[in-house]
Design a protein around this motif. Structure first.
Motif, short mmCIF file in Angstrom:
data_model
loop_
_atom_site.label_atom_id
_atom_site.label_comp_id
_atom_site.label_asym_id
_atom_site.label_seq_id
_atom_site.Cartn_x
_atom_site.Cartn_y
_atom_site.Cartn_z
N GLY A 149 24.63 -69.43 -22.18
CA GLY A 149 24.49 -68.35 -21.52
C GLY A 149 25.45 -67.34 -21.80
O GLY A 149 25.14 -66.03 -21.74
N THR A 150 26.60 -67.60 -22.26
CA THR A 150 27.73 -66.64 -22.50
C THR A 150 27.21 -65.85 -23.70
O THR A 150 27.49 -64.51 -23.87
CB THR A 150 28.94 -67.27 -22.58
N VAL A 151 26.77 -66.52 -24.76
CA VAL A 151 26.51 -65.66 -26.01
C VAL A 151 25.35 -64.43 -25.84
O VAL A 151 25.23 -63.64 -26.39
CB VAL A 151 25.75 -66.82 -27.18
N CYS A 152 24.35 -64.64 -24.66
CA CYS A 152 23.40 -63.84 -24.33
C CYS A 152 24.31 -62.84 -23.21
O CYS A 152 23.15 -61.78 -22.87
CB CYS A 152 22.27 -64.44 -23.77
N MET A 153 25.34 -62.82 -22.94
CA MET A 153 25.83 -61.99 -22.09
C MET A 153 27.13 -61.25 -22.73
O MET A 153 27.93 -60.55 -21.97
CB MET A 153 26.25 -62.47 -20.68
N LYS A 154 27.24 -61.42 -24.11
CA LYS A 154 28.30 -60.78 -24.67
C LYS A 154 28.41 -59.33 -24.46
O LYS A 154 27.26 -58.67 -24.46
CB LYS A 154 28.44 -61.18 -26.39
N PRO A 155 29.43 -58.53 -24.90
CA PRO A 155 29.71 -57.21 -24.63
C PRO A 155 28.68 -56.37 -25.88
O PRO A 155 28.25 -55.33 -25.24
CB PRO A 155 31.05 -56.75 -25.22
N ASN A 156 28.09 -57.13 -26.88
CA ASN A 156 27.22 -56.42 -27.70
C ASN A 156 25.88 -56.39 -27.13
O ASN A 156 25.03 -55.34 -27.52
CB ASN A 156 26.97 -56.88 -28.96
N VAL A 157 25.56 -57.23 -25.99
CA VAL A 157 24.09 -57.07 -25.30
C VAL A 157 24.07 -55.74 -24.39
O VAL A 157 23.28 -54.93 -24.48
CB VAL A 157 23.92 -58.38 -24.55
N TRP A 158 25.36 -55.80 -23.76
CA TRP A 158 25.40 -54.64 -22.91
C TRP A 158 25.87 -53.21 -23.60
O TRP A 158 25.16 -52.11 -23.30
CB TRP A 158 26.50 -54.66 -21.99
N ALA A 159 26.56 -53.26 -24.73
CA ALA A 159 26.85 -52.04 -25.41
C ALA A 159 25.82 -51.55 -26.01
O ALA A 159 25.81 -50.39 -26.45
CB ALA A 159 28.07 -52.46 -26.35
N THR A 160 25.00 -52.32 -26.54
CA THR A 160 23.80 -51.73 -27.61
C THR A 160 22.96 -50.69 -26.62
O THR A 160 22.60 -49.69 -27.13
CB THR A 160 22.78 -52.91 -28.11
#
Length: 443
Positions: A149-160
């Motif tokens: 779950g964490t890897v799908c909620m990393k900052p790169n997901v939100w930052a993109t």
């Protein structure tokens, strides 16, 4: 005008689209929006920023609370701190392996789908830790679920998504979204301590996990609209994606500047991960009460928020290399104060502020640097790989600190080892090239 990592100059229009320059019109074209989009305001994306902030807050639950679970779990189960910290290491290892894949999926199917899946898996996994804390094997297995779950909620997901919606105010927009980690550091430890005191540590895991799902899932579903949802870049073909300014995947991975940024991120995250996860036991070892130590972690979170907003504003105006180096050097002051600690509350507050400020601005600098140096064409993948190394550092750092503590029965050696790593990371950022290593029309 030449693309540089500093300020707004790279956004000013030019009449001649030279090979190493691009205009604001070109920059706007990376999102597929008309030039009226230059009238963007933070208000127009308020719910997107709020959702990203809350998403990042919840995605750090395991980091912000594990230090508070260490003592009661160790007392009840007789586990060492190294065994308990193993969960963070599992998160980091899986993140390193999965981050490039998730980054590619973000570029392909959009961040919203990834965020929805990640939120469900992460919150369920965190709630299940109450059952996992029975045997070492079940503990590891439950942390495996948390990791997915964490890897799908990393900052790169939100930052993109945030980087795609904002251009002229990209730095401050990212800073607002990334404040979620600071808000989590400021308030989650105190909340967790109260929950543990009232309900016990086993009940606290599902309370936090289920409660987070109830808050986050509706926000992501209704308000986290990624680039493709807004018609940014319906780049379903290679030719359409090639129109988005940015370096190719191969060009990015072959760039010395890219690996310089990534290595700097790793060198900073190793010590910062250790300092924030183990800050409570570090302070209690030095004579600060447990409740006061938890409040000081809250101070670190508030410092993180302030530093993040200041850094975001400066990134839109100043040289990213200088801002990044200063960000990485500040926690060294906290480490130097911890070594001959005088047990005063004032000194403890200064330590918390220095650590929090460094932690607050670190990811902002890396996220902004990758967007500035390499463009948005493959931002999800390139930032995803960097996030893999950041996750690795955030997971391995606390494990190393716990191993050093178990071996020496003091955090002194762990604190000393943080100083050279932070200094090396600062120097790598300071030595970055002044010009971006890509040409907008090149692919």
């Amino acid at each position: 005008m030449t693309i540089t990592p500093s300020g707004r100059k790279d956004l000013m229009p030019t009449k001649t689209p030279a090979a190493s320059t691009f205009s604001q019109r070109t920059l706007l074209s990376e999102t597929g929006l008309s030039t009226s989009a230059r009238d963007e305001t933070l208000r127009s994306g308020a719910m997107l920023l709020a959702t990203s902030l809350i998403g990042l807050l919840i995605s750090q639950l395991h980091t912000n609370t594990l230090g508070l679970f260490m003592e009661p779990i160790s007392q009840d189960l007789g586990w060492s701190r190294t065994q308990i910290s193993l969960g963070i290491t599992i998160v980091s290892v899986i993140s390193v392996a999965m981050a490039p894949i998730i980054g590619h999926l973000v570029d392909s199917v959009g961040a919203r789908v990834i965020a929805l899946i990640g939120s469900c898996v992460y919150c369920a996994g965190f709630a299940l830790l109450t059952l996992g804390a029975s045997t070492p094997l079940s503990w590891v297995l439950c942390w495996g679920v948390v990791s997915l779950g964490t890897v799908c909620m990393k900052p790169n997901v939100w930052a993109t998504t945030v980087a795609g919606r904002f251009r002229t105010r990209r730095g401050i927009a990212m800073a607002i979204a990334f404040c979620g980690t600071g808000v989590g550091i400021a308030f989650v430890p105190t909340l967790t301590m109260k929950l543990i005191a009232v309900f016990g540590w086993r009940a606290t895991f599902p309370i936090l996990g289920i409660g987070s799902a109830v808050i986050l899932l509706p926000l992501v579903f209704f308000f986290f609209r990624d680039a493709s949802d807004l018609g940014r870049a319906k780049a379903k073909t290679k030719s359409e994606r090639a129109a988005i300014p940015g370096i190719s995947i191969r060009g990015g991975l072959r760039s010395a500047a890219y690996w310089q940024i990534t290595l700097a991120a790793l060198l900073a995250t190793l010590p910062l991960g250790a300092l924030i996860v183990d800050l409570v036991p570090m302070l209690t070892e030095r004579g600060i009460g447990r409740s006061e130590a938890a409040m000081l972690v809250g101070c670190a979170g508030l410092a993180s928020i302030v530093a993040r907003l200041c850094c975001g504003a400066l990134l839109d105006r100043a040289d990213i290399r200088l801002i990044g180096a200063m960000t990485f050097l500040l926690p060294i002051v906290g480490c130097l104060m911890l070594l001959p600690f005088d047990q005063s509350l004032v000194s403890a507050v200064i330590v918390a502020i220095c650590v929090g400020a460094g932690l607050g601005a670190e990811i902002d600098v890396i996220a902004y640097a990758i967007a500035s140096y390499f463009g948005m064409r493959h931002y999800g993948l390139l930032f995803g790989i960097a996030m893999g190394t950041i996750s690795f550092g955030a997971g391995v750092g606390p494990l190393i600190a716990s191993m050093l503590y178990d071996q020496h029965q003091t955090y002194q050696f762990a604190i000393m080892s943080c100083i050279p790593a932070l200094f090396a990371g600062a120097m790598l950022l300071l030595l970055l090239p002044a010009k971006a290593p890509f040409r907008p029309n090149r692919h």
